[in-house]
Design an enzyme around this catalytic site. Structure first.
Site, PDB file in Angstrom:
ATOM      1  N   HIS A 167      -7.600  -5.701   0.181  1.00  0.00           N
ATOM      2  CA  HIS A 167      -6.354  -4.948   0.350  1.00  0.00           C
ATOM      3  C   HIS A 167      -5.602  -5.481   1.569  1.00  0.00           C
ATOM      4  CE1 HIS A 167      -4.038  -1.276  -0.173  1.00  0.00           C
ATOM      5  NE2 HIS A 167      -4.163  -1.003   1.111  1.00  0.00           N
ATOM      6  N   LYS A 202       4.140   2.083  -2.483  1.00  0.00           N
ATOM      7  CA  LYS A 202       4.559   3.295  -3.202  1.00  0.00           C
ATOM      8  C   LYS A 202       5.999   3.587  -2.801  1.00  0.00           C
ATOM      9  CE  LYS A 202       0.000   5.283  -1.806  1.00  0.00           C
ATOM     10  NZ  LYS A 202      -1.023   4.655  -2.546  1.00  0.00           N
ATOM     11  N   TRP A 227     -10.094   0.342  -4.968  1.00  0.00           N
ATOM     12  CA  TRP A 227      -9.540   1.660  -4.613  1.00  0.00           C
ATOM     13  C   TRP A 227      -8.126   1.829  -5.196  1.00  0.00           C
ATOM     14  CZ3 TRP A 227     -11.204   6.169  -3.271  1.00  0.00           C
ATOM     15  CH2 TRP A 227     -10.482   7.050  -2.472  1.00  0.00           C
ATOM     16  N   SER A 285       0.816  -1.208   0.000  1.00  0.00           N
ATOM     17  CA  SER A 285       0.000   0.000   0.000  1.00  0.00           C
ATOM     18  C   SER A 285       0.856   1.268   0.000  1.00  0.00           C
ATOM     19  CB  SER A 285      -0.942  -0.063   1.188  1.00  0.00           C
ATOM     20  OG  SER A 285      -2.063   0.712   0.924  1.00  0.00           O
TER      21      SER A 285
HETATM   22  C1  GTR Z   1      -5.369   4.478   1.972  1.00  0.00           C
HETATM   23  C2  GTR Z   1      -4.833   5.297   0.827  1.00  0.00           C
HETATM   24  C3  GTR Z   1      -4.100   4.443  -0.140  1.00  0.00           C
HETATM   25  C4  GTR Z   1      -3.214   3.417   0.521  1.00  0.00           C
HETATM   26  C5  GTR Z   1      -3.724   2.919   1.859  1.00  0.00           C
HETATM   27  C6  GTR Z   1      -2.717   2.227   2.761  1.00  0.00           C
HETATM   28  O1  GTR Z   1      -6.089   5.208   2.855  1.00  0.00           O
HETATM   29  O2  GTR Z   1      -5.919   5.916   0.202  1.00  0.00           O
HETATM   30  O3  GTR Z   1      -3.379   5.238  -1.051  1.00  0.00           O
HETATM   31  O4  GTR Z   1      -1.905   3.869   0.623  1.00  0.00           O
HETATM   32  O5  GTR Z   1      -4.258   3.926   2.614  1.00  0.00           O
HETATM   33  O6  GTR Z   1      -1.558   2.607   2.841  1.00  0.00           O
HETATM   34  O7  GTR Z   1      -3.146   1.283   3.442  1.00  0.00           O
END
Ligand code: GTR
Length: 372
Positions: A349, A212, A299, A208
Protein backbone atom coordinates in the site's frame (compact mmCIF):
# COMPACT_ATOMS: atom_id res chain seq x y z
CA UNK A 1 -32.02 8.35 -19.26
CA UNK A 2 -28.61 7.91 -17.59
CA UNK A 3 -27.97 11.64 -17.44
CA UNK A 4 -31.51 12.72 -16.58
CA UNK A 5 -32.56 10.00 -14.20
CA UNK A 6 -30.07 7.41 -13.07
CA UNK A 7 -26.99 9.60 -12.62
CA UNK A 8 -28.79 12.12 -10.36
CA UNK A 9 -30.42 9.24 -8.47
CA UNK A 10 -27.06 7.58 -7.77
CA UNK A 11 -25.40 10.88 -6.92
CA UNK A 12 -28.16 11.46 -4.39
CA UNK A 13 -27.63 8.03 -2.85
CA UNK A 14 -23.88 8.53 -2.46
CA UNK A 15 -24.56 11.97 -0.96
CA UNK A 16 -27.36 11.00 1.39
CA UNK A 17 -26.02 7.63 2.47
CA UNK A 18 -22.24 7.50 2.18
CA UNK A 19 -20.22 10.71 1.99
CA UNK A 20 -22.88 13.20 3.10
CA UNK A 21 -24.35 16.12 1.24
CA UNK A 22 -21.98 18.83 0.01
CA UNK A 23 -23.59 22.22 0.82
CA UNK A 24 -24.78 23.95 -2.37
CA UNK A 25 -23.29 27.23 -1.29
CA UNK A 26 -20.97 27.68 1.64
CA UNK A 27 -20.69 31.47 1.35
CA UNK A 28 -17.00 31.09 2.11
CA UNK A 29 -14.82 33.69 0.44
CA UNK A 30 -11.27 32.78 -0.55
CA UNK A 31 -8.31 35.06 -1.09
CA UNK A 32 -4.98 33.83 -2.41
CA UNK A 33 -1.68 35.15 -1.14
CA UNK A 34 1.57 34.23 -2.90
CA UNK A 35 3.83 33.72 0.11
CA UNK A 36 6.89 32.34 -1.71
CA UNK A 37 8.07 31.59 -5.20
CA UNK A 38 11.17 30.30 -6.90
CA UNK A 39 11.59 30.47 -10.69
CA UNK A 40 14.46 27.99 -10.59
CA UNK A 41 13.19 25.24 -8.32
CA UNK A 42 14.31 21.62 -8.75
CA UNK A 43 17.62 22.66 -10.33
CA UNK A 44 15.80 24.93 -12.75
CA UNK A 45 13.29 22.37 -13.92
CA UNK A 46 10.30 24.18 -12.44
CA UNK A 47 8.82 27.37 -11.13
CA UNK A 48 7.63 26.84 -7.60
CA UNK A 49 4.82 28.84 -5.99
CA UNK A 50 3.44 28.63 -2.49
CA UNK A 51 0.00 30.12 -2.15
CA UNK A 52 -1.77 30.66 1.13
CA UNK A 53 -5.56 30.32 0.84
CA UNK A 54 -7.38 32.65 3.26
CA UNK A 55 -10.94 31.44 3.79
CA UNK A 56 -13.51 33.74 5.44
CA UNK A 57 -17.01 32.58 6.41
CA UNK A 58 -20.11 34.77 6.44
CA UNK A 59 -19.88 34.58 10.24
CA UNK A 60 -16.46 36.28 10.09
CA UNK A 61 -14.50 33.13 11.05
CA UNK A 62 -11.30 32.51 9.13
CA UNK A 63 -9.11 29.56 8.11
CA UNK A 64 -5.90 29.05 6.17
CA UNK A 65 -4.41 26.35 3.93
CA UNK A 66 -1.16 26.29 2.00
CA UNK A 67 -0.80 25.15 -1.62
CA UNK A 68 2.51 24.09 -3.14
CA UNK A 69 2.67 24.29 -6.92
CA UNK A 70 5.42 23.24 -9.34
CA UNK A 71 5.07 24.36 -12.96
CA UNK A 72 7.51 23.00 -15.58
CA UNK A 73 9.85 25.64 -17.05
CA UNK A 74 10.54 26.15 -20.73
CA UNK A 75 7.11 25.22 -22.07
CA UNK A 76 5.50 27.97 -24.13
CA UNK A 77 1.90 26.84 -23.73
CA UNK A 78 -0.38 26.14 -20.78
CA UNK A 79 0.25 22.79 -19.13
CA UNK A 80 -1.93 20.08 -17.58
CA UNK A 81 -1.89 19.83 -13.79
CA UNK A 82 -2.12 16.98 -11.31
CA UNK A 83 -3.83 18.00 -8.07
CA UNK A 84 -3.16 15.75 -5.10
CA UNK A 85 -3.28 16.11 -1.32
CA UNK A 86 -0.37 14.96 0.80
CA UNK A 87 -0.56 13.19 4.17
CA UNK A 88 2.14 14.86 6.26
CA UNK A 89 2.65 18.38 4.97
CA UNK A 90 4.01 19.99 1.81
CA UNK A 91 7.52 19.89 3.28
CA UNK A 92 7.46 16.08 3.39
CA UNK A 93 6.88 15.72 -0.36
CA UNK A 94 10.34 16.98 -1.37
CA UNK A 95 13.81 17.70 -0.03
CA UNK A 96 13.73 21.21 -1.56
CA UNK A 97 14.51 23.32 1.49
CA UNK A 98 12.38 26.33 0.58
CA UNK A 99 9.09 24.48 0.97
CA UNK A 100 7.21 25.93 3.93
CA UNK A 101 5.77 23.43 6.43
CA UNK A 102 1.98 23.15 6.17
CA UNK A 103 0.11 25.20 8.80
CA UNK A 104 -1.63 22.41 10.71
CA UNK A 105 1.50 20.35 11.28
CA UNK A 106 1.78 21.12 14.95
CA UNK A 107 -1.76 20.01 15.65
CA UNK A 108 -1.35 16.55 14.15
CA UNK A 109 2.23 15.58 14.79
CA UNK A 110 3.06 13.62 17.92
CA UNK A 111 6.17 14.69 19.78
CA UNK A 112 9.41 13.00 18.75
CA UNK A 113 7.75 11.51 15.67
CA UNK A 114 10.01 10.83 12.72
CA UNK A 115 7.15 11.66 10.45
CA UNK A 116 6.46 15.13 9.11
CA UNK A 117 10.15 15.92 8.47
CA UNK A 118 11.34 17.40 5.20
CA UNK A 119 11.33 14.90 2.36
CA UNK A 120 9.99 12.04 4.49
CA UNK A 121 7.36 11.11 1.88
CA UNK A 122 9.33 12.22 -1.18
CA UNK A 123 9.27 8.70 -2.64
CA UNK A 124 5.53 9.15 -3.15
CA UNK A 125 5.98 12.37 -5.13
CA UNK A 126 7.54 11.87 -8.56
CA UNK A 127 7.67 15.59 -9.21
CA UNK A 128 10.62 15.40 -11.58
CA UNK A 129 9.02 12.72 -13.68
CA UNK A 130 5.77 14.70 -13.93
CA UNK A 131 7.58 17.96 -14.72
CA UNK A 132 9.71 16.33 -17.42
CA UNK A 133 6.46 14.98 -18.86
CA UNK A 134 5.20 18.57 -19.05
CA UNK A 135 2.79 18.41 -16.11
CA UNK A 136 2.42 20.84 -13.23
CA UNK A 137 1.76 19.34 -9.80
CA UNK A 138 -0.24 21.04 -7.04
CA UNK A 139 -0.34 19.67 -3.52
CA UNK A 140 -1.76 20.65 -0.16
CA UNK A 141 -1.80 18.89 3.17
CA UNK A 142 -5.30 17.46 3.66
CA UNK A 143 -5.17 18.29 7.38
CA UNK A 144 -5.20 21.95 6.36
CA UNK A 145 -8.80 21.49 5.24
CA UNK A 146 -9.94 19.06 7.95
CA UNK A 147 -7.40 17.66 10.46
CA UNK A 148 -8.01 13.94 10.21
CA UNK A 149 -9.48 13.16 13.62
CA UNK A 150 -13.08 13.14 14.86
CA UNK A 151 -12.04 15.44 17.74
CA UNK A 152 -10.50 18.10 15.53
CA UNK A 153 -13.53 19.22 13.52
CA UNK A 154 -13.34 22.59 15.18
CA UNK A 155 -9.98 23.16 13.46
CA UNK A 156 -11.39 22.34 10.02
CA UNK A 157 -13.08 24.77 7.63
CA UNK A 158 -16.48 23.66 9.06
CA UNK A 159 -16.82 26.41 11.72
CA UNK A 160 -16.92 28.92 8.85
CA UNK A 161 -20.35 27.56 7.92
CA UNK A 162 -23.28 29.22 9.73
CA UNK A 163 -25.05 25.87 10.38
CA UNK A 164 -21.97 24.26 12.03
CA UNK A 165 -22.43 22.48 15.34
CA UNK A 166 -19.45 20.76 16.92
CA UNK A 167 -21.24 17.95 18.73
CA UNK A 168 -24.18 17.00 16.56
CA UNK A 169 -24.10 15.49 13.11
CA UNK A 170 -27.20 15.05 10.96
CA UNK A 171 -27.60 11.64 9.30
CA UNK A 172 -26.69 13.00 5.87
CA UNK A 173 -24.15 15.59 7.00
CA UNK A 174 -20.93 15.50 5.02
CA UNK A 175 -18.00 13.70 6.58
CA UNK A 176 -14.35 14.67 6.25
CA UNK A 177 -14.06 12.91 2.86
CA UNK A 178 -16.76 15.28 1.61
CA UNK A 179 -15.00 18.28 3.13
CA UNK A 180 -11.63 17.26 1.64
CA UNK A 181 -13.35 16.81 -1.74
CA UNK A 182 -14.72 20.35 -1.40
CA UNK A 183 -11.13 21.46 -0.75
CA UNK A 184 -10.00 19.82 -4.00
CA UNK A 185 -12.54 22.00 -5.81
CA UNK A 186 -11.17 25.11 -4.10
CA UNK A 187 -7.71 24.19 -5.40
CA UNK A 188 -9.25 23.84 -8.89
CA UNK A 189 -10.76 27.35 -8.48
CA UNK A 190 -7.28 28.71 -7.93
CA UNK A 191 -5.62 26.72 -10.71
CA UNK A 192 -8.22 27.81 -13.26
CA UNK A 193 -6.93 31.34 -12.82
CA UNK A 194 -3.25 30.44 -12.90
CA UNK A 195 -1.65 31.74 -16.09
CA UNK A 196 0.35 28.64 -17.00
CA UNK A 197 -2.29 26.03 -16.24
CA UNK A 198 -4.53 24.49 -18.90
CA UNK A 199 -7.85 24.46 -17.08
CA UNK A 200 -9.19 21.87 -19.49
CA UNK A 201 -6.54 19.40 -18.38
CA UNK A 202 -6.94 19.11 -14.62
CA UNK A 203 -6.34 15.74 -13.00
CA UNK A 204 -7.22 14.77 -9.43
CA UNK A 205 -5.15 12.01 -7.85
CA UNK A 206 -5.27 10.56 -4.35
CA UNK A 207 -3.86 7.68 -2.38
CA UNK A 208 -5.86 5.53 0.03
CA UNK A 209 -8.27 7.69 2.07
CA UNK A 210 -7.30 10.47 -0.29
CA UNK A 211 -8.08 8.15 -3.23
CA UNK A 212 -11.62 7.83 -1.84
CA UNK A 213 -11.59 11.62 -1.65
CA UNK A 214 -10.26 12.05 -5.21
CA UNK A 215 -13.09 9.87 -6.52
CA UNK A 216 -15.75 11.80 -4.65
CA UNK A 217 -14.22 15.12 -5.73
CA UNK A 218 -13.97 13.95 -9.36
CA UNK A 219 -17.56 12.76 -9.41
CA UNK A 220 -18.88 16.09 -8.20
CA UNK A 221 -16.55 18.50 -9.98
CA UNK A 222 -16.55 18.10 -13.74
CA UNK A 223 -13.50 20.32 -14.11
CA UNK A 224 -11.42 17.25 -13.23
CA UNK A 225 -11.00 15.46 -16.54
CA UNK A 226 -9.05 12.49 -15.17
CA UNK A 227 -9.83 11.05 -11.74
CA UNK A 228 -7.22 8.74 -10.25
CA UNK A 229 -7.67 6.41 -7.32
CA UNK A 230 -4.46 4.92 -5.96
CA UNK A 231 -5.14 1.99 -3.57
CA UNK A 232 -8.38 3.59 -2.33
CA UNK A 233 -10.04 0.38 -1.08
CA UNK A 234 -13.19 0.38 1.04
CA UNK A 235 -15.34 3.46 0.50
CA UNK A 236 -13.21 4.17 -2.59
CA UNK A 237 -12.88 1.98 -5.66
CA UNK A 238 -13.42 -1.43 -3.97
CA UNK A 239 -16.85 -3.04 -4.17
CA UNK A 240 -18.45 -3.00 -0.71
CA UNK A 241 -20.61 -6.06 -1.30
CA UNK A 242 -17.62 -8.37 -1.68
CA UNK A 243 -16.92 -7.72 2.03
CA UNK A 244 -13.27 -8.53 1.53
CA UNK A 245 -10.48 -6.86 3.53
CA UNK A 246 -11.70 -3.68 5.17
CA UNK A 247 -15.49 -3.57 5.50
CA UNK A 248 -18.03 -0.91 6.39
CA UNK A 249 -18.24 -1.95 10.06
CA UNK A 250 -14.49 -1.53 10.53
CA UNK A 251 -14.06 1.64 8.54
CA UNK A 252 -16.95 3.45 10.22
CA UNK A 253 -15.77 2.29 13.68
CA UNK A 254 -12.14 3.34 13.12
CA UNK A 255 -12.91 6.54 11.23
CA UNK A 256 -16.35 7.75 12.36
CA UNK A 257 -15.76 11.19 10.89
CA UNK A 258 -14.96 10.14 7.29
CA UNK A 259 -18.49 9.35 6.09
CA UNK A 260 -21.95 10.66 6.94
CA UNK A 261 -23.63 9.00 9.97
CA UNK A 262 -26.21 7.33 7.68
CA UNK A 263 -23.47 5.09 6.22
CA UNK A 264 -23.42 3.15 9.53
CA UNK A 265 -26.73 1.55 8.52
CA UNK A 266 -24.73 -0.71 6.23
CA UNK A 267 -22.30 -1.84 8.86
CA UNK A 268 -22.46 -5.70 8.82
CA UNK A 269 -25.22 -5.15 6.29
CA UNK A 270 -23.58 -4.53 2.91
CA UNK A 271 -26.12 -6.73 1.15
CA UNK A 272 -28.81 -4.14 1.87
CA UNK A 273 -27.02 -1.37 -0.03
CA UNK A 274 -28.99 -0.07 -3.02
CA UNK A 275 -25.71 1.01 -4.68
CA UNK A 276 -22.07 -0.03 -4.81
CA UNK A 277 -18.75 1.58 -5.65
CA UNK A 278 -18.66 0.68 -9.37
CA UNK A 279 -21.57 3.11 -9.66
CA UNK A 280 -19.44 5.80 -8.07
CA UNK A 281 -16.75 5.27 -10.71
CA UNK A 282 -19.42 5.33 -13.42
CA UNK A 283 -20.48 8.81 -12.27
CA UNK A 284 -17.17 10.11 -13.64
CA UNK A 285 -18.18 9.19 -17.24
CA UNK A 286 -17.75 10.52 -19.87
CA UNK A 287 -14.61 11.88 -18.26
CA UNK A 288 -11.87 9.40 -17.38
CA UNK A 289 -11.33 7.30 -14.30
CA UNK A 290 -8.23 5.29 -13.36
CA UNK A 291 -7.99 2.71 -10.59
CA UNK A 292 -4.69 1.31 -9.33
CA UNK A 293 -4.08 -1.52 -6.90
CA UNK A 294 -1.09 -3.09 -5.18
CA UNK A 295 -0.61 -6.84 -4.92
CA UNK A 296 0.14 -6.89 -1.19
CA UNK A 297 -2.58 -4.42 -0.31
CA UNK A 298 -5.25 -7.03 0.41
CA UNK A 299 -6.87 -4.73 2.98
CA UNK A 300 -7.95 -2.58 0.02
CA UNK A 301 -9.21 -5.63 -1.95
CA UNK A 302 -7.38 -5.31 -5.30
CA UNK A 303 -9.83 -7.67 -6.98
CA UNK A 304 -12.81 -5.65 -5.75
CA UNK A 305 -11.10 -2.50 -7.02
CA UNK A 306 -10.63 -4.10 -10.44
CA UNK A 307 -14.19 -5.41 -10.71
CA UNK A 308 -15.54 -2.04 -9.79
CA UNK A 309 -13.55 -0.42 -12.61
CA UNK A 310 -14.73 -3.18 -14.93
CA UNK A 311 -18.44 -2.78 -14.13
CA UNK A 312 -18.24 1.01 -14.44
CA UNK A 313 -17.63 0.26 -18.13
CA UNK A 314 -21.35 -0.28 -18.72
CA UNK A 315 -21.90 3.46 -18.43
CA UNK A 316 -18.86 4.26 -20.58
CA UNK A 317 -20.43 2.10 -23.29
CA UNK A 318 -23.43 4.45 -23.32
CA UNK A 319 -21.01 7.13 -24.48
CA UNK A 320 -19.39 4.83 -27.03
CA UNK A 321 -16.33 4.76 -24.86
CA UNK A 322 -14.27 1.72 -24.03
CA UNK A 323 -14.28 0.22 -20.59
CA UNK A 324 -11.98 -2.58 -19.44
CA UNK A 325 -12.25 -5.57 -21.78
CA UNK A 326 -12.58 -8.48 -19.41
CA UNK A 327 -13.84 -9.42 -15.98
CA UNK A 328 -10.46 -11.06 -15.45
CA UNK A 329 -7.98 -8.92 -13.58
CA UNK A 330 -4.77 -8.28 -15.56
CA UNK A 331 -1.40 -9.58 -14.40
CA UNK A 332 0.99 -7.50 -12.33
CA UNK A 333 2.57 -4.62 -14.27
CA UNK A 334 0.25 -4.98 -17.28
CA UNK A 335 -1.56 -1.64 -17.27
CA UNK A 336 -4.84 -1.39 -19.18
CA UNK A 337 -5.36 2.03 -20.70
CA UNK A 338 -8.78 2.25 -22.32
CA UNK A 339 -11.21 5.07 -21.52
CA UNK A 340 -10.99 3.59 -18.04
CA UNK A 341 -7.50 2.82 -16.76
CA UNK A 342 -6.33 0.11 -14.39
CA UNK A 343 -3.09 -1.43 -13.18
CA UNK A 344 -1.91 -3.60 -10.38
CA UNK A 345 1.73 -3.51 -9.34
CA UNK A 346 3.78 -5.60 -6.97
CA UNK A 347 4.40 -4.34 -3.46
CA UNK A 348 2.52 -2.75 -0.63
CA UNK A 349 0.00 0.00 0.00
CA UNK A 350 1.90 3.02 -1.28
CA UNK A 351 2.40 5.39 -4.21
CA UNK A 352 5.47 4.63 -6.30
CA UNK A 353 7.27 6.00 -9.35
CA UNK A 354 5.75 3.13 -11.33
CA UNK A 355 2.25 4.34 -10.43
CA UNK A 356 3.13 7.86 -11.57
CA UNK A 357 4.54 6.55 -14.86
CA UNK A 358 1.28 4.73 -15.56
CA UNK A 359 -0.83 7.79 -14.66
CA UNK A 360 1.23 10.11 -16.84
CA UNK A 361 1.01 7.73 -19.81
CA UNK A 362 -2.75 7.49 -19.38
CA UNK A 363 -3.19 11.28 -19.06
CA UNK A 364 -0.99 11.85 -22.13
CA UNK A 365 -3.28 9.56 -24.06
CA UNK A 366 -6.43 11.31 -22.83
CA UNK A 367 -5.17 14.83 -23.41
CA UNK A 368 -3.53 14.22 -26.79
CA UNK A 369 -6.70 12.54 -28.06
CA UNK A 370 -8.61 15.68 -27.11
CA UNK A 371 -6.29 17.91 -29.08
CA UNK A 372 -6.64 15.94 -32.30
C1 GTR B 1 -6.38 2.67 6.68
C2 GTR B 1 -7.83 2.56 6.30
C3 GTR B 1 -7.99 2.53 4.83
C4 GTR B 1 -7.11 3.53 4.11
C5 GTR B 1 -5.79 3.81 4.81
C6 GTR B 1 -5.05 5.07 4.40
O1 GTR B 1 -6.18 2.65 8.02
O2 GTR B 1 -8.32 1.38 6.86
O3 GTR B 1 -9.34 2.70 4.48
O4 GTR B 1 -7.79 4.71 3.85
O5 GTR B 1 -5.93 3.89 6.16
O6 GTR B 1 -5.65 6.10 4.14
O7 GTR B 1 -3.81 5.00 4.37
Amino acid sequence: QWEKKRRPELLRMFSEQEYGVTPQSTDIKVKYELVASNPKAMSGLATQKQVLFHFTGKNGKTHQALLLLYIPNGIKERVPVIVSYNFHGNQTTTLEDDVIPSPLNELMKSEGSEKWVRGEQASRWSYELALRHGYAVATMNYHDIFPDSPDLRKFSILPLLPEYKNDLREANEWGSIGVWAWGYSRIADYLEKEKWIDKNCMVVLGHSRLGKTALWAGVQDKRFKVVISNDSGCGGAALSKRVFGENIARITANFPHWFCPAFNIYSENEAAMPFDQHELLALVAPRHVYVASAEDDQWADPKGEYLSAYYAGQVYHLYNMQGLPSEKQPAIHQPLHYDIGYHIRSGKHDVTEYDWECYLDFCDKVFSAKKE
